[in-house]
Design an enzyme around this catalytic site. Structure first.
Site, PDB file in Angstrom:
ATOM      1  N   ASN A 148       1.142  -6.978  10.441  1.00  0.00           N
ATOM      2  CA  ASN A 148       0.985  -6.708  12.033  1.00  0.00           C
ATOM      3  C   ASN A 148      -0.301  -7.337  12.665  1.00  0.00           C
ATOM      4  O   ASN A 148      -1.373  -6.837  12.310  1.00  0.00           O
ATOM      5  CB  ASN A 148       1.187  -5.225  12.312  1.00  0.00           C
ATOM      6  CG  ASN A 148       0.851  -4.859  13.639  1.00  0.00           C
ATOM      7  OD1 ASN A 148       0.658  -5.876  14.349  1.00  0.00           O
ATOM      8  ND2 ASN A 148       1.024  -3.594  14.058  1.00  0.00           N
ATOM      9  N   HIS A 158       7.591  -7.434  19.272  1.00  0.00           N
ATOM     10  CA  HIS A 158       6.073  -7.127  18.586  1.00  0.00           C
ATOM     11  C   HIS A 158       6.392  -6.850  17.117  1.00  0.00           C
ATOM     12  O   HIS A 158       7.592  -6.101  16.651  1.00  0.00           O
ATOM     13  CB  HIS A 158       5.330  -6.140  19.112  1.00  0.00           C
ATOM     14  CG  HIS A 158       4.238  -5.648  18.038  1.00  0.00           C
ATOM     15  ND1 HIS A 158       3.233  -6.235  17.956  1.00  0.00           N
ATOM     16  CD2 HIS A 158       3.849  -4.367  18.018  1.00  0.00           C
ATOM     17  CE1 HIS A 158       2.362  -5.742  17.038  1.00  0.00           C
ATOM     18  NE2 HIS A 158       2.535  -4.566  17.159  1.00  0.00           N
ATOM     19  N   CYS A 164      -1.824  -4.216  20.827  1.00  0.00           N
ATOM     20  CA  CYS A 164      -0.627  -4.921  20.499  1.00  0.00           C
ATOM     21  C   CYS A 164       0.217  -5.426  21.515  1.00  0.00           C
ATOM     22  O   CYS A 164       1.100  -6.608  21.432  1.00  0.00           O
ATOM     23  CB  CYS A 164       0.325  -4.289  19.482  1.00  0.00           C
ATOM     24  SG  CYS A 164      -0.472  -3.533  18.068  1.00  0.00           S
TER      25      CYS A 164
HETATM   26  O1  UT7 Z   1       1.479  -1.793  16.233  1.00  0.00           O
HETATM   27  C1  UT7 Z   1       1.014  -0.474  16.290  1.00  0.00           C
HETATM   28  C2  UT7 Z   1       0.783  -0.044  15.010  1.00  0.00           C
HETATM   29  N1  UT7 Z   1       2.039   0.144  14.177  1.00  0.00           N
HETATM   30  C3  UT7 Z   1       2.626   1.174  13.636  1.00  0.00           C
HETATM   31  O2  UT7 Z   1       2.035   2.260  13.928  1.00  0.00           O
HETATM   32  C4  UT7 Z   1       3.578   1.325  12.953  1.00  0.00           C
HETATM   33  C5  UT7 Z   1       4.579   2.500  13.149  1.00  0.00           C
HETATM   34  N2  UT7 Z   1       4.851   3.442  11.819  1.00  0.00           N
HETATM   35  C6  UT7 Z   1       5.397   2.832  10.851  1.00  0.00           C
HETATM   36  O3  UT7 Z   1       5.538   1.725  10.613  1.00  0.00           O
HETATM   37  C7  UT7 Z   1       5.853   3.861   9.585  1.00  0.00           C
HETATM   38  O4  UT7 Z   1       5.525   5.238   9.921  1.00  0.00           O
HETATM   39  C8  UT7 Z   1       4.928   3.730   8.274  1.00  0.00           C
HETATM   40  C9  UT7 Z   1       5.310   2.569   7.677  1.00  0.00           C
HETATM   41  C10 UT7 Z   1       3.364   3.396   8.778  1.00  0.00           C
HETATM   42  C11 UT7 Z   1       5.258   4.841   7.249  1.00  0.00           C
HETATM   43  O5  UT7 Z   1       6.641   4.851   7.199  1.00  0.00           O
HETATM   44  P1  UT7 Z   1       7.092   6.351   7.085  1.00  0.00           P
HETATM   45  O6  UT7 Z   1       8.856   6.212   6.402  1.00  0.00           O
HETATM   46  O7  UT7 Z   1       6.958   7.004   8.435  1.00  0.00           O
HETATM   47  O8  UT7 Z   1       6.350   7.017   5.875  1.00  0.00           O
HETATM   48  P2  UT7 Z   1       5.557   8.278   5.959  1.00  0.00           P
HETATM   49  O9  UT7 Z   1       4.077   8.369   6.675  1.00  0.00           O
HETATM   50  O10 UT7 Z   1       6.615   9.414   6.347  1.00  0.00           O
HETATM   51  O11 UT7 Z   1       5.192   8.620   4.469  1.00  0.00           O
HETATM   52  C12 UT7 Z   1       6.350   8.795   3.281  1.00  0.00           C
HETATM   53  C13 UT7 Z   1       5.550   8.754   2.019  1.00  0.00           C
HETATM   54  C14 UT7 Z   1       4.399   9.952   1.925  1.00  0.00           C
HETATM   55  O12 UT7 Z   1       4.220  10.619   0.810  1.00  0.00           O
HETATM   56  P3  UT7 Z   1       4.822  12.070   0.478  1.00  0.00           P
HETATM   57  O13 UT7 Z   1       4.010  12.906   1.616  1.00  0.00           O
HETATM   58  O14 UT7 Z   1       6.323  12.032   0.898  1.00  0.00           O
HETATM   59  O15 UT7 Z   1       4.523  12.373  -1.117  1.00  0.00           O
HETATM   60  C15 UT7 Z   1       2.934   8.937   2.060  1.00  0.00           C
HETATM   61  O16 UT7 Z   1       1.848   9.688   1.536  1.00  0.00           O
HETATM   62  O17 UT7 Z   1       4.876   7.536   1.613  1.00  0.00           O
HETATM   63  C16 UT7 Z   1       3.422   7.900   1.304  1.00  0.00           C
HETATM   64  N3  UT7 Z   1       2.900   6.466   1.644  1.00  0.00           N
HETATM   65  C17 UT7 Z   1       2.635   5.471   0.925  1.00  0.00           C
HETATM   66  N4  UT7 Z   1       3.005   5.220  -0.352  1.00  0.00           N
HETATM   67  C18 UT7 Z   1       2.854   4.303  -0.832  1.00  0.00           C
HETATM   68  C19 UT7 Z   1       2.315   6.216   3.024  1.00  0.00           C
HETATM   69  N5  UT7 Z   1       1.712   5.071   2.966  1.00  0.00           N
HETATM   70  C20 UT7 Z   1       2.004   4.553   1.594  1.00  0.00           C
HETATM   71  C21 UT7 Z   1       1.913   3.398   1.141  1.00  0.00           C
HETATM   72  N6  UT7 Z   1       2.214   3.075  -0.417  1.00  0.00           N
HETATM   73  N7  UT7 Z   1       1.155   2.241   1.574  1.00  0.00           N
END
Ligand code: UT7
Length: 354
Positions: A277, A247, A110
């Site tokens: 993204n 980004h 990215c």
């Molecule tokens: O450019 C480089 C690439 N970009 C990135 O890597 C982005 C960086 N990271 C992020 O933007 C965030 O970490 C995410 C948007 C990917 C995730 O957000 P988060 O607030 O860190 O969520 P999480 O991974 O802690 O997940 C929270 C909950 C989980 O469920 P439980 O375990 O609490 O029951 C996940 O399984 O949300 C669940 N979850 C979803 N639910 C619905 C994860 N993805 C999804 C989804 N829809 N798409």
């Protein structure tokens, strides 16, 4: 003394979109989860290869600069999703625009576009090049495992390009910083490459490794550090920055970064809602959108920063030139697309989700 200024800009976003509601028809997700967590409402899915997106963006950037392909003396194309590894796809763009020059791809994920913009400015300031085309282009939908909601909702396809020209007028790229944190190599990975076992069909179904929370933290730290460093190096106060073009990976990352840097949110260019993204393409697309909306004014100071797999990070500080409108409009277009976003991903969805 030579300065390196952006004089042309163009984007190419494929027409088919996949909304959050579309995604919810085949994976366990919802607009209510995606929008507040990421800022994303939809992403574009390409019906053509990355090099076609890149070529149209390049032709539009050339027209905006009032140049022909034959005027360009270097092409730098940032991508992590080229249609072919050999030859590079900068050479496809070169053939499509009719340039006679050096052409290469870079993969800094990215951060690739900013790596390219930094290198282009150094080429120009050293006197080696006069007119450089820098492109960020991606077809990330190719990599996605549509059964994995944590990554499937984040990415999209698109391309953006700028022309960077040598000028005597002070301004242009004031400075840039590049970094890589190899300790974070394994938290964002698409296992596609020669480490795959060519003779084992199962291994060709490559894996994606992704630790969203860890990337989130390191992204803010990495972009913040390099942004501060480039401002200090150039002797520019953050109050003098008119726009921050970060980004676009997650709107919450942008909010936290801007907040920590004590820069008002109104100064951040944020367009992630429409595209998701698009990796190396997010920043040149955001530059185009900001110009189309009349946000960028002549001679304004812009700070751009990015992070990506590697974990790469980059920050470029630049002054816009005198002109914020294109010299010419290009008539370059993608071939028409008859399918919807859902139809374009249907085969892959069936493969991964059954
Ligand atoms: O450019 C480089 C690439 N970009 C990135 O890597 C982005 C960086 N990271 C992020 O933007 C965030 O970490 C995410 C948007 C990917 C995730 O957000 P988060 O607030 O860190 O969520 P999480 O991974 O802690 O997940 C929270 C909950 C989980 O469920 P439980 O375990 O609490 O029951 C996940 O399984 O949300 C669940 N979850 C979803 N639910 C619905 C994860 N993805 C999804 C989804 N829809 N798409």
């Amino acid at each position: 003394m030579q300065y390196a200024t952006i004089t042309g800009w163009g984007k190419c976003v494929p027409p088919a979109t996949l909304t959050n509601h579309d995604l919810a028809t085949f994976i366990d997700t919802s607009d209510e989860w995606i929008k507040p967590r990421t800022g994303i409402s939809q992403r574009h899915i390409s019906h053509v290869n990355t090099s076609e997106l890149a070529s149209v963006a390049a032709k539009r950037a050339l027209a905006a600069a009032g140049l022909e392909g034959s005027d360009i003396d270097l092409i730098i194309l940032a991508t992590a999703s080229p249609d072919t590894l050999i030859p590079n796809i900068a050479s496809t763009v070169q053939a499509n625009i009719g340039a006679s020059c050096g052409a290469f791809d870079i993969n800094a994920a990215c951060s690739g576009f900013l790596y390219g913009l930094g290198l282009a400015s150094s080429q120009i300031k050293s006197g080696q090049s006069k007119k450089v085309l820098v492109i960020g282009a991606e077809r990330l939908s190719f990599y996605l495992d549509w059964s994995r909601r944590e990554t499937a909702v984040l990415f999209g396809d698109g391309a953006g390009a700028v022309v960077v020209e040598a000028t005597d007028q002070p301004g242009g790229v004031l400075g840039y910083e590049l970094n890589n944190d190899p300790a974070g190599r394994d938290i964002l990975k698409a296992g596609f490459g020669t480490a795959m076992d060519r003779f084992n069909a199962a291994s060709l179904d490559f894996y994606i490794e992704f630790n969203g929370q860890e990337i989130f933290k390191r992204a803010i730290a990495g972009m913040g550090k390099l942004s501060t460093k480039v401002l200090e190096k150039c002797g520019v106060d953050k109050e003098e920055v008119d726009w921050v073009i970060p980004h676009q990976a997650n709107e919450r990352i942008i909010d936290t970064l801007i907040n920590r840097m004590k820069i008002p949110k109104e100064k951040a260019v944020v367009n992630i809602a429409n595209y998701g993204n698009t990796s190396a393409a997010t920043i040149p697309i955001a530059i185009c959108d900001a110009l189309e909306k009349g946000m960028i004014k002549p001679n304004q100071t812009i700070l751009s920063c990015a992070f990506g797999a590697g974990l790469t990070s980059a920050a470029v500080l630049f002054k816009w030139g005198d002109r914020v409108t294109p010299i010419n409009q290009s008539d370059a277009e993608l071939p028409p697309c008859e399918q919807t976003g859902i139809e374009l991903v249907a085969g892959a969805v069936k493969h991964f989700c059954g």
